[in-house]
Design a protein around this motif. Sequence first.
Motif, PDB file in Angstrom:
ATOM      1  N   PRO A  78       0.832  -1.211   0.000  1.00 28.72           N
ATOM      2  CA  PRO A  78       0.000   0.000   0.000  1.00 28.72           C
ATOM      3  C   PRO A  78       0.864   1.258   0.000  1.00 28.72           C
ATOM      4  O   PRO A  78       1.995   1.265   0.490  1.00 28.72           O
ATOM      5  CB  PRO A  78      -0.807  -0.115   1.299  1.00 28.72           C
ATOM      6  N   GLU A 120      -7.848   5.226  -3.208  1.00 30.18           N
ATOM      7  CA  GLU A 120      -8.799   5.896  -2.319  1.00 30.18           C
ATOM      8  C   GLU A 120      -8.415   7.371  -2.299  1.00 30.18           C
ATOM      9  O   GLU A 120      -7.230   7.709  -2.253  1.00 30.18           O
ATOM     10  CB  GLU A 120      -8.724   5.346  -0.894  1.00 30.18           C
ATOM     11  N   ASP A 233      -5.123   2.239  10.145  1.00 25.63           N
ATOM     12  CA  ASP A 233      -5.207   0.880   9.597  1.00 25.63           C
ATOM     13  C   ASP A 233      -5.821   0.871   8.195  1.00 25.63           C
ATOM     14  O   ASP A 233      -5.590  -0.062   7.413  1.00 25.63           O
ATOM     15  CB  ASP A 233      -6.038  -0.016  10.514  1.00 25.63           C
ATOM     16  N   ASP A 234      -6.589   1.913   7.874  1.00 26.88           N
ATOM     17  CA  ASP A 234      -7.214   1.978   6.553  1.00 26.88           C
ATOM     18  C   ASP A 234      -6.200   2.220   5.436  1.00 26.88           C
ATOM     19  O   ASP A 234      -6.545   2.110   4.254  1.00 26.88           O
ATOM     20  CB  ASP A 234      -8.283   3.081   6.528  1.00 26.88           C
ATOM     21  N   GLU A 237      -4.921  -1.242   3.111  1.00 27.49           N
ATOM     22  CA  GLU A 237      -5.878  -2.030   2.334  1.00 27.49           C
ATOM     23  C   GLU A 237      -5.245  -2.591   1.051  1.00 27.49           C
ATOM     24  O   GLU A 237      -4.309  -2.004   0.483  1.00 27.49           O
ATOM     25  CB  GLU A 237      -7.079  -1.160   1.955  1.00 27.49           C
ATOM     26  N   ARG A 238      -5.774  -3.719   0.615  1.00 30.81           N
ATOM     27  CA  ARG A 238      -5.389  -4.335  -0.664  1.00 30.81           C
ATOM     28  C   ARG A 238      -6.645  -4.752  -1.412  1.00 30.81           C
ATOM     29  O   ARG A 238      -7.641  -5.132  -0.804  1.00 30.81           O
ATOM     30  CB  ARG A 238      -4.486  -5.552  -0.450  1.00 30.81           C
ATOM     31  N   VAL A 239      -6.586  -4.690  -2.727  1.00 33.60           N
ATOM     32  CA  VAL A 239      -7.698  -5.107  -3.579  1.00 33.60           C
ATOM     33  C   VAL A 239      -7.148  -6.027  -4.666  1.00 33.60           C
ATOM     34  O   VAL A 239      -6.245  -5.630  -5.420  1.00 33.60           O
ATOM     35  CB  VAL A 239      -8.401  -3.890  -4.223  1.00 33.60           C
ATOM     36  N   VAL A 244      -3.521  -0.727  -2.130  1.00 31.77           N
ATOM     37  CA  VAL A 244      -4.323   0.456  -2.439  1.00 31.77           C
ATOM     38  C   VAL A 244      -3.445   1.701  -2.358  1.00 31.77           C
ATOM     39  O   VAL A 244      -2.652   1.874  -1.431  1.00 31.77           O
ATOM     40  CB  VAL A 244      -5.513   0.582  -1.470  1.00 31.77           C
ATOM     41  N   SER A 246      -3.497   5.390  -1.580  1.00 36.19           N
ATOM     42  CA  SER A 246      -4.323   6.402  -0.913  1.00 36.19           C
ATOM     43  C   SER A 246      -3.796   7.782  -1.268  1.00 36.19           C
ATOM     44  O   SER A 246      -2.616   8.081  -1.051  1.00 36.19           O
ATOM     45  CB  SER A 246      -4.300   6.204   0.600  1.00 36.19           C
ATOM     46  N   SER A 427     -16.985   4.961  -2.631  1.00 34.85           N
ATOM     47  CA  SER A 427     -15.967   4.442  -1.721  1.00 34.85           C
ATOM     48  C   SER A 427     -16.552   4.167  -0.335  1.00 34.85           C
ATOM     49  O   SER A 427     -17.324   4.958   0.213  1.00 34.85           O
ATOM     50  CB  SER A 427     -14.817   5.452  -1.598  1.00 34.85           C
TER      51      SER A 427
END
Length: 524
Positions: A78, A120, A233-234, A237-239, A244, A246, A427
């Motif tokens: 990330p 994001e 913690d946000d 994220e992984r997709v 991700v 940000s 989102s």
Amino acid sequence: MSESSSKFIEKIKASYAPQGSYIYLGAGILDGEVYGEAEVNLSLKMMNRHGLIAGATGTGKTRTLQLLAEQLSDAGVPVFMLDVKGDLSGLNQAGSINPKIGERAKQLNKPFAPTGFPIEVYSLSGKLGAQMRATVLEFGPTLLSKVLDLNDTQSGVMAVIFKYADDNKMPVIDLNDLKKLLSYLSEGAGAKEIKDSYGSISTATSGTILRKIVAIEQQGLAGMFGEKSFDADDLFERVDGKGVISLLNIADVQNQPVLYSTFLLSLLAELFNTLPEVGDLDKPKLVFFFDEAHLLFNNSSKTFLEQIETIIRLIRSKGVGVFFCTQAPTDIPESVLGQLGNRVQHALRAFTPNDVDALKKTVNTYPKSDFYQIDKVLTSLGTGQALVTVLNEKGIPTEVSATMLTPPRAVMGPLTAADFDKLVTASSMYGKYKDTIDPESAYDILTKRINEQIAVEEQVKQEAEAKKQEEIESKPRQGEKSIIEKVMGATITRQIGKEIVRGLFGMLTGKKTRTKSGGGLFGF
């Protein structure tokens, strides 16, 4: 191929040959020619040793950030980065090939594969992405003093306010809490309360701080302080296996550089304080890109700089890499610059005496090269080219290489307005942070305390007035006799009147008139 070219290729290949996963930066350039086989790579394992991306305006720094972010995402790492102009949202969509990109791909001997990446978008104002907030308490006195541009005396007062709030278990969530606390401690009962333990706060100093807080509110940025505060913690994220990316979009607050740069540092400080120690990993848990880094260090206090230095020195053991992006290495304090092991230096310009001085200082920070005159290379690099030196897997600086950088694979520009709005509103982060929360905080606690004090004072006042009235009513008025005195006075007066009448009557009749006691009133 000349002997010098062969030697150059061999040295670059040997110097930039990591054993594990890596990021492909580009290929070496010598005497104006790009050698695709002379690959310049950056080991993922060494990205938590931090880095610097520098260069004059328009030399391609933002696109270097983009290509790094893309490949980190591919590797499942990330990324958090600042989007200064709002033109990085295109990372979400696959780019397209054009003649310039095609030519560069040919020079690098690498196929160009357009790709989009999960992103994001966040915003400090909440207008250009999911609202990113922090509580005043999370900022702390040092960073908040930086945001408000306080002098040493005012910063000391800010430290007192935070100490008092901590000692008295008062959550300082938003700017209303801070203003209430400041007013309470600078006058009235609060000022008396802290005088012995904390010292007094002058009304002049509190007034200055208050005006600076109001200025932030008037600029529409009060919303960045409060709950729900951003959960770090946000950022992890992984997709679909990709990290991700940000983006903090600051296009609408570009005129507040100290504010957003300090916010980034507060976020980095939170990561430092909450993440566990993990040592050296095969790849970082997160890479944090700090664009416009010079704004963070301008006019900074010693305490502030020490805090940055400590975070940068120690956060690598928590698996976080930090890359500063600025115009010249001299924008970064030496204590911080010395901890940045990976360097991607775009062209520098030498138009003014200050530019020449910065160039000389930059040249002195590079290892000696058998292939380049560093000063000439730095002033002759084209757009999309950079002078690179990184740390190999043993922590040793690699051979200096002028490098043709690989082009980003996503759109190099912003999404359309419609696509951007759709991305933001769809989102989960937008929904998570959209609404504010108003928990009990310092404002509520102090308001209750002040109201109770006012009620007590009012009761004391009423009791005092009632007692005074009672005393007034129980005390005879001036010149007025009591009831007993009136009764006694009336009896004596009547007796005297009778005696006078009897005396006069006796004189007229020639008889003596006596009282029952046998004596006249006047002795006859």
